[in-house]
Design a protein around this motif. Structure first.
Motif, PDB file in Angstrom:
ATOM      1  N   GLU A 340       0.876  -1.151   0.063  1.00  0.00           N
ATOM      2  CA  GLU A 340       0.210   0.409  -0.395  1.00  0.00           C
ATOM      3  C   GLU A 340       0.824   1.151  -0.039  1.00  0.00           C
ATOM      4  OE1 GLU A 340      -2.704  -0.359  -0.043  1.00  0.00           O
ATOM      5  OE2 GLU A 340      -3.698  -1.723   0.215  1.00  0.00           O
ATOM      6  N   SER A 344      -2.915   4.288  -2.616  1.00  0.00           N
ATOM      7  CA  SER A 344      -4.130   3.548  -1.840  1.00  0.00           C
ATOM      8  C   SER A 344      -4.870   3.265  -0.615  1.00  0.00           C
ATOM      9  CB  SER A 344      -3.476   1.892  -2.702  1.00  0.00           C
ATOM     10  OG  SER A 344      -2.281   2.187  -1.335  1.00  0.00           O
ATOM     11  N   LEU A 345      -4.261   3.108   0.269  1.00  0.00           N
ATOM     12  CA  LEU A 345      -4.987   3.365   0.880  1.00  0.00           C
ATOM     13  C   LEU A 345      -5.867   4.313   1.437  1.00  0.00           C
ATOM     14  CD1 LEU A 345      -2.434   2.907   4.243  1.00  0.00           C
ATOM     15  CD2 LEU A 345      -4.372   1.583   3.922  1.00  0.00           C
TER      16      LEU A 345
END
Length: 580
Positions: A340, A344-345
């Motif tokens: 990640e 993306s998180l």
């Protein structure tokens, strides 16, 4: 370098209100005769930054920064001295004398360079939505960046092939040479060529918000994945942080800062309302960048991917951070789940979840250091020995001696090994950078000078003996004696001696600012301080010169000491009677 006439500088400053200049960045509130606020040069919770509207000087009692309007623009906003003068002159409606401007062509070249870079940013932005920018637009949409971020941060597209820059700026050799100087073209065997081709372009700005260079991400196949502008007179990669000018004020207001690895991470955070991200320009973060980060926030979070490469990057950042660490700083390290990144998180969890990770999962720098040492050293007795040895060498780089001692104790407890004493003595004996060049003053001398510089008309009423009060202090004597000369040369009590001295002695401007911005020295207190100064001076003379001084002084000076004692008793009674 420009050589401005003192009269012109005086005129610029007389038309400048330093409170207006500083209030753009600092919330100032009235506190006695001065204004107070949180210091913009270091992070603090209680205001220690004072601005004297009367003397037009500022001083921070926390970090020691001080000066006038020119110095604030130079220290805070990154102006050079000539730029600061010209900026304030323009605001005041004054024309800079032509004969004192910078070397012929310097100013024109500077403006031309920034104009070229800004026009290039606009050209890349237009090309993003042109016929060849489809892949760049698709990539931006894939990453979820809204239009406001694309436009606000100056994203663009450099078309594939050669000739785009010359289409924008012309094909003559002079333009090509200028574009090469700012890093947009390179010169090869076949002539000039575009440095950036078929790349998503990120505009990079300096502390003042001026375009100084670019980063380009390749679209499709090609190396390197990210390409930055080369080093130029305007672009110094190790000094810059992506997002600094856009996020500085938000970071100071929210007292939150997260250091991420790349441009897209900064933009992703901003897209989710977290305009607190900064990133180095595609390389490992350096000491100068970390220093700038600590000036913005005392508790930054350094965020890295949770894989091996991320942990290695974190360790390099920690090593560079060691000489800058102080007890009042609280940096933390956040490792994201493997695979990640912030982008993306955020897409999976949202902004509040990311804030929660920063708060709950970020580890203090000491804990991160100890964990890193253990991973580097390995297991067993040999591992503990390697851990102690590595810790010893790293602790030797720390400049905060108390913090170094505390960390040393933690390592000794973790390894069961006593670290080398000679390194401890070396660290303890090394001078602190903040103490270099300081002027030694006793408490009474400090308040005496504060009383004088807060109300410089008091210089006129000083007894003749006062000229000798600071004769042995090399750091203050020239400044102190020059004040008497200014007083003697003018009959106007309104002469701004503090400002004049600050201009004549730029190296002492911080001192003058400190005295001016201290708690006001009231008349009754000043009278008592003056008597103590005179008494101390006489005692020093009697102690060191009694055998050589004239007989008359041997008689009169002790008598004067007794008179001073009586005057101090009388003054004390007056203070008691008035309740002062």
């Amino acid at each position: 370098m420009a050589n401005f006439p003192p009269s012109f500088l005086d005129e610029v400053l007389s038309r400048t209100d330093i409170v207006d200049i500083i209030a753009r960045h600092v919330e100032l509130k009235k506190a006695g005769s001065n204004m107070m606020g949180l210091c913009p040069f270091h992070h603090e919770k209680s205001p220690s930054f004072s601005v004297s509207a009367d003397k037009q000087l500022y001083y921070c009692f926390g970090c020691g920064k001080g000066g006038g309007a020119f110095q604030f623009l130079m220290e805070h906003d990154g102006y050079s001295f000539p730029e600061a003068v010209e900026y304030l002159a323009e605001k005041a409606g004054l024309e800079v004398p032509k004969e004192t401007q910078r070397q012929p062509g310097d100013e024109e070249r500077q403006k031309k360079a920034y104009t070229l870079l800004s026009r290039a940013s606009d050209a890349f932005a237009r090309a993003l939505y042109g016929s060849g920018g489809g892949n760049a637009v698709a990539y931006i949409k894939q990453r979820g960046l809204p239009e406001s971020i694309v436009r606000g941060y100056g994203l663009g597209y450099a078309p594939d092939g050669y000739g785009f820059m010359q289409q924008v700026f012309g094909t003559d050799n002079r333009s090509a040479a200028q574009l090469e100087a700012v890093g947009l073209l390179f010169k090869g065997e076949r002539g000039y060529g575009d440095r950036f081709r078929n790349r998503l372009m990120f505009t990079i700005r300096d502390r003042r918000g001026r375009v100084v260079g670019f980063g380009g991400r390749v679209l499709g196949e090609g190396e390197p994945k990210y390409l930055n502008s080369p080093e130029t007179n305007w672009f110094h990669k190790s000094d810059l942080l992506y997002g600094f000018s856009e996020h500085r004020d938000t970071i100071r207001k929210e007292k939150q800062l997260v250091v991420v690895e790349g441009y897209m991470d900064v933009l992703a955070l901003a897209a989710y309302g977290l305009k607190i991200g900064l990133a180095p320009l595609g390389t490992a973060i350096g000491e100068r960048q970390i220093r700038e980060i600590f000036r913005l926030c005392e508790g930054p979070v350094f965020c890295f991917d949770g894989d091996r490469a991320g942990r290695q990057a974190a360790w390099r950042a920690l090593e560079r951070m060691m000489p800058l660490l102080k007890a009042e700083l609280e940096p933390k390290f956040l490792y994201l789940p493997e695979g990640e990144d912030p982008d993306s998180l955020l897409a999976k969890e949202g902004a509040e979840s990311f804030r929660a990770r920063m708060k709950d999962e970020a580890k203090p720098v000491l804990e991160t250091w100890l964990m890193g040492l253990k991973l580097l050293a390995g297991q067993g007795v040999e591992g503990r020995a390697r851990m102690a040895k590595k810790a010893d060498s790293m602790l030797a780089t720390m400049t905060d001696n108390y913090l170094a001692q505390a960390w040393r104790q933690e390592v000794e407890q973790a390894t069961g090994i006593s670290l080398k004493q000679h390194l401890r003595r070396s660290a303890a004996s090394s001078p602190s950078p903040s103490s270099e060049g300081t002027v030694e003053l006793s408490g009474i001398e400090e308040r005496f000078l504060a009383g004088l510089f807060q109300r410089t008309e008091r210089f006129r009423d000083l007894p003749e003996i006062a000229r000798n009060f600071l004769v042995d202090n090399d750091g203050v004597r020239p400044l102190y004696l020059r004040a008497f000369s200014i007083i003697a040369a003018t009959e106007d009590d309104n002469t701004d001696i503090a400002r004049q001295l600050a201009q004549e002695f730029p190296e002492s401007q911080t001192l003058i600012s400190r005295w001016v911005n201290q708690a006001a020295v009231q008349d009754v207190d000043y009278k008592a301080i003056l008597l103590v100064m005179e008494s101390n001076y006489i005692k020093r003379r009697l102690s060191s010169e009694r055998d050589t001084m004239p007989f008359e002084e041997k008689t009169t000076l002790p008598l004067r000491l007794r008179e001073i004692d009586l005057e101090r008793i009388k003054l004390g009674r007056e203070q008691s009677d008035t309740g002062a």
